[in-house]
Design a protein around this motif. Structure first.
Motif, PDB file in Angstrom:
ATOM      1  N   TYR A   1     -13.271 -14.055 -29.142  1.00 42.27           N
ATOM      2  CA  TYR A   1     -12.571 -13.729 -27.911  1.00 42.27           C
ATOM      3  C   TYR A   1     -13.420 -12.818 -27.027  1.00 42.27           C
ATOM      4  O   TYR A   1     -14.320 -12.120 -27.490  1.00 42.27           O
ATOM      5  CB  TYR A   1     -11.230 -13.053 -28.205  1.00 42.27           C
ATOM      6  CG  TYR A   1     -11.347 -11.613 -28.676  1.00 42.27           C
ATOM      7  CD1 TYR A   1     -11.303 -10.549 -27.772  1.00 42.27           C
ATOM      8  CD2 TYR A   1     -11.523 -11.313 -30.030  1.00 42.27           C
ATOM      9  CE1 TYR A   1     -11.421  -9.234 -28.206  1.00 42.27           C
ATOM     10  CE2 TYR A   1     -11.641  -9.997 -30.468  1.00 42.27           C
ATOM     11  CZ  TYR A   1     -11.588  -8.964 -29.557  1.00 42.27           C
ATOM     12  OH  TYR A   1     -11.710  -7.669 -29.978  1.00 42.27           O
TER      13      TYR A   1
ATOM     14  N   THR B   1      -0.904 -11.528 -23.878  1.00 44.48           N
ATOM     15  CA  THR B   1      -2.134 -10.790 -23.559  1.00 44.48           C
ATOM     16  C   THR B   1      -3.242 -11.701 -23.044  1.00 44.48           C
ATOM     17  O   THR B   1      -4.341 -11.230 -22.765  1.00 44.48           O
ATOM     18  CB  THR B   1      -2.651 -10.046 -24.803  1.00 44.48           C
ATOM     19  OG1 THR B   1      -3.021 -11.006 -25.815  1.00 44.48           O
ATOM     20  CG2 THR B   1      -1.598  -9.104 -25.357  1.00 44.48           C
ATOM     21  N   ARG B   2      -2.951 -12.982 -22.924  1.00 48.39           N
ATOM     22  CA  ARG B   2      -3.992 -13.964 -22.584  1.00 48.39           C
ATOM     23  C   ARG B   2      -4.093 -14.158 -21.077  1.00 48.39           C
ATOM     24  O   ARG B   2      -3.101 -14.097 -20.350  1.00 48.39           O
ATOM     25  CB  ARG B   2      -3.696 -15.294 -23.261  1.00 48.39           C
ATOM     26  CG  ARG B   2      -3.428 -15.172 -24.755  1.00 48.39           C
ATOM     27  CD  ARG B   2      -4.646 -14.721 -25.548  1.00 48.39           C
ATOM     28  NE  ARG B   2      -4.264 -14.052 -26.785  1.00 48.39           N
ATOM     29  CZ  ARG B   2      -5.131 -13.771 -27.751  1.00 48.39           C
ATOM     30  NH1 ARG B   2      -6.394 -14.136 -27.653  1.00 48.39           N
ATOM     31  NH2 ARG B   2      -4.729 -13.127 -28.838  1.00 48.39           N
TER      32      ARG B   2
ATOM     33  N   THR C   1     -12.953 -10.438 -23.063  1.00 45.52           N
ATOM     34  CA  THR C   1     -12.044  -9.953 -22.022  1.00 45.52           C
ATOM     35  C   THR C   1     -12.739  -9.717 -20.690  1.00 45.52           C
ATOM     36  O   THR C   1     -12.079  -9.638 -19.656  1.00 45.52           O
ATOM     37  CB  THR C   1     -11.376  -8.633 -22.463  1.00 45.52           C
ATOM     38  OG1 THR C   1     -12.387  -7.655 -22.721  1.00 45.52           O
ATOM     39  CG2 THR C   1     -10.537  -8.847 -23.731  1.00 45.52           C
TER      40      THR C   1
ATOM     41  N   VAL D   1     -14.761 -16.624 -18.813  1.00 44.22           N
ATOM     42  CA  VAL D   1     -13.616 -15.718 -18.832  1.00 44.22           C
ATOM     43  C   VAL D   1     -13.329 -15.199 -17.435  1.00 44.22           C
ATOM     44  O   VAL D   1     -14.234 -14.770 -16.704  1.00 44.22           O
ATOM     45  CB  VAL D   1     -13.883 -14.544 -19.798  1.00 44.22           C
ATOM     46  CG1 VAL D   1     -12.713 -13.556 -19.798  1.00 44.22           C
ATOM     47  CG2 VAL D   1     -14.140 -15.065 -21.205  1.00 44.22           C
TER      48      VAL D   1
ATOM     49  N   HIS E   1      -3.960  -8.659 -18.697  1.00 41.02           N
ATOM     50  CA  HIS E   1      -3.925  -9.569 -19.854  1.00 41.02           C
ATOM     51  C   HIS E   1      -5.170 -10.473 -19.803  1.00 41.02           C
ATOM     52  O   HIS E   1      -5.094 -11.643 -19.486  1.00 41.02           O
ATOM     53  CB  HIS E   1      -2.621 -10.394 -19.886  1.00 41.02           C
ATOM     54  CG  HIS E   1      -2.267 -11.057 -18.591  1.00 41.02           C
ATOM     55  ND1 HIS E   1      -2.594 -12.363 -18.298  1.00 41.02           N
ATOM     56  CD2 HIS E   1      -1.604 -10.578 -17.509  1.00 41.02           C
ATOM     57  CE1 HIS E   1      -2.147 -12.680 -17.096  1.00 41.02           C
ATOM     58  NE2 HIS E   1      -1.534 -11.609 -16.600  1.00 41.02           N
ATOM     59  N   PRO E   2      -6.317  -9.895 -20.158  1.00 40.60           N
ATOM     60  CA  PRO E   2      -7.594 -10.577 -19.930  1.00 40.60           C
ATOM     61  C   PRO E   2      -8.112 -11.460 -21.068  1.00 40.60           C
ATOM     62  O   PRO E   2      -9.141 -12.120 -20.925  1.00 40.60           O
ATOM     63  CB  PRO E   2      -8.554  -9.406 -19.721  1.00 40.60           C
ATOM     64  CG  PRO E   2      -8.003  -8.341 -20.644  1.00 40.60           C
ATOM     65  CD  PRO E   2      -6.505  -8.501 -20.584  1.00 40.60           C
ATOM     66  N   TYR E   3      -7.412 -11.485 -22.204  1.00 38.45           N
ATOM     67  CA  TYR E   3      -7.994 -12.109 -23.391  1.00 38.45           C
ATOM     68  C   TYR E   3      -8.127 -13.629 -23.264  1.00 38.45           C
ATOM     69  O   TYR E   3      -7.175 -14.336 -22.907  1.00 38.45           O
ATOM     70  CB  TYR E   3      -7.151 -11.791 -24.617  1.00 38.45           C
ATOM     71  CG  TYR E   3      -7.289 -10.356 -25.085  1.00 38.45           C
ATOM     72  CD1 TYR E   3      -8.128 -10.024 -26.150  1.00 38.45           C
ATOM     73  CD2 TYR E   3      -6.588  -9.334 -24.456  1.00 38.45           C
ATOM     74  CE1 TYR E   3      -8.257  -8.705 -26.564  1.00 38.45           C
ATOM     75  CE2 TYR E   3      -6.712  -8.016 -24.859  1.00 38.45           C
ATOM     76  CZ  TYR E   3      -7.554  -7.712 -25.911  1.00 38.45           C
ATOM     77  OH  TYR E   3      -7.681  -6.401 -26.325  1.00 38.45           O
TER      78      TYR E   3
ATOM     79  N   GLY F   1     -11.184 -12.586 -16.684  1.00 37.99           N
ATOM     80  CA  GLY F   1     -10.973 -11.146 -16.619  1.00 37.99           C
ATOM     81  C   GLY F   1      -9.663 -10.771 -15.950  1.00 37.99           C
ATOM     82  O   GLY F   1      -9.599  -9.820 -15.163  1.00 37.99           O
TER      83      GLY F   1
END
Length: 291
Positions: A201, A227-228, A203, A273, A279-281, A275
Motif C-alpha cells: 500500500y 480509509t481508501r 498513501t 496513487v 483517506h489516502p490509502y 493521495g
C-alpha cells in the motif's frame, strides 16, 4: 518436508523470483478427494505465488515448497526415481500424489494444510503461526486464489458453424512479484484475508506501481473501505480510469479495475496513487492476467 518444519518462521523473502511458463496442473482423477486441484492451487499461492523456482532459506524449493529430504523420498515413491529433478511437471505429479495420500489419511484439507507446514497430524494445540498459515491456505481455497487454469471455453456453436475455442488461462501475480515495479513509498500490510496474507500500500500522491504483461485481460485486486482513496490507472501510456476505492465498509479482496482486449498482446499497466485527503490509502493485493 520433514516433521516439524515451520516455514512461516523462516519467512525471509525468496532472493530471486523467476517467472516460468505455465505448466498444466497434475491431472485429476474421478476418485480424487473433492477439491484437490483447488487445494493444490491454494497451497501454491500461499507458499510461492505459484513460482516453480522459489527457494526458501530453509531449503524448501519450488511451487509447493518441498524440503530436499522429502523430495527424494516422495520422488522415489511417486516417480520411481529418488534422483528425479524437481521440474515443474514432476513437482505437480509429486505434490498431487502426496496430497491425495494425506487427505485419505487425515480426512480434511484443513488438517492437510497443517501437516504441510508442520509434518504433524495433531488435531489440537496448534501454534499461532500454524493457525495463521492454515487460515491463509483455506481462505485461498475458498476464494479460488492461485487457480491458474479455468475451463472458460464458451458453449459450442451449432454444428454447421462449430469452431474450437481454446481454453482461457489465468496467471496471478502477488503484490511482491518481481514483475511489479514500485516507485515512491510503498509498504507491506499483512491480513489473513488478503491473497497470500499481505498487500502493498501507499498513501503519498504520485507513488506508482508499473506492471508489464502479455495477455488479453488484466484485473487489479485490492481492498476497499473507509480509509481508501483514489488512484489513476494508465494502460499503455493512456489514462483509462480513476478508481475510487472509498467505501463505507472494508472489503479485503475485490476486483477494483479490469481491462480487456479482443486479442492477446503486450501491455503496460500503471497504478498511480491519488493521495486523497483524509483517506489516502491505495493497495495492491494481486494482479491477474488472462490470456
Amino acid at each position: 518436508m520433514p516433521s516439524g518444519r515451520l516455514k512461516a518462521v523462516l519467512v525471509a523473502s525468496v532472493a530471486t523470483i523467476i517467472l516460468v511458463g505455465v505448466v498444466a496442473p497434475a491431472r485429476t482423477r474421478a476418485s480424487d478427494p473433492p477439491g484437490l486441484a483447488r487445494f493444490m492451487a491454494a497451497v501454491a499461492h500461499v507458499e510461492s505465488h505459484g513460482d516453480y523456482t522459489a527457494r526458501n532459506p530453509s531449503g524448501a524449493y519450488g511451487k509447493y515448497q518441498i524440503m530436499p529430504a522429502s523430495w527424494r523420498g516422495w520422488a522415489a515413491r511417486y516417480l520411481g526415481n529418488p534422483a528425479a529433478k524437481p521440474t515443474p511437471a514432476n513437482q505437480e505429479i509429486v505434490a498431487a500424489a502426496k496430497m491425495r495420500a494425506l487427505y485419505a489419511w487425515l480426512g480434511s484439507w484443513r488438517r492437510v494444510a497443517y501437516w504441510w507446514l508442520t509434518g504433524s497430524s495433531r488435531t489440537s494445540g496448534w501454534s499461532a503461526v500454524a493457525t495463521r498459515y492454515v487460515t491463509r491456505v483455506m481462505t485461498a481455497y475458498r476464494d479460488g486464489a492461485g487457480t491458474e487454469v479455468s475451463a472458460a471455453a464458451p458453449p459450442a456453436a451449432p454444428a454447421a458453424a462449430a469452431t474450437r475455442v481454446p481454453a482461457r488461462t489465468t496467471r496471478r501475480y502477488g503484490e511482491t512479484n518481481a514483475g511489479i515495479a514500485y516507485a515512491g513509498s510503498w509498504k507491506s500490510a499483512r491480513y489473513s484475508r488478503y491473497a497470500g496474507g499481505a498487500a502493498m500500500y501507499a498513501t503519498a500522491a504520485g507513488a506508482t506501481a508499473t506492471f508489464r504483461f502479455s495477455g488479453r485481460e488484466i484485473t487489479w485486486y485490492g481492498p476497499t473501505g473507509p480509509t481508501r482513496g483514489t488512484a489513476r490507472v494508465r494502460v499503455d501510456g493512456r489514462l483509462v480510469a480513476t478508481v475510487d476505492l472509498h467505501a463505507s465498509s472494508f472489503t479485503a479482496h475485490k476486483a477494483v479495475f479490469r481491462k480487456t482486449w479482443s486479442t492477446a498482446g503486450s501491455h503496460t499497466l500503471v497504478i498511480e496513487v491519488g493521495g486523497t485527503s483524509g483517506h489516502p490509502y491505495v493497495a495492491i493485493d494481486e494482479l491477474v492476467v488472462g490470456s
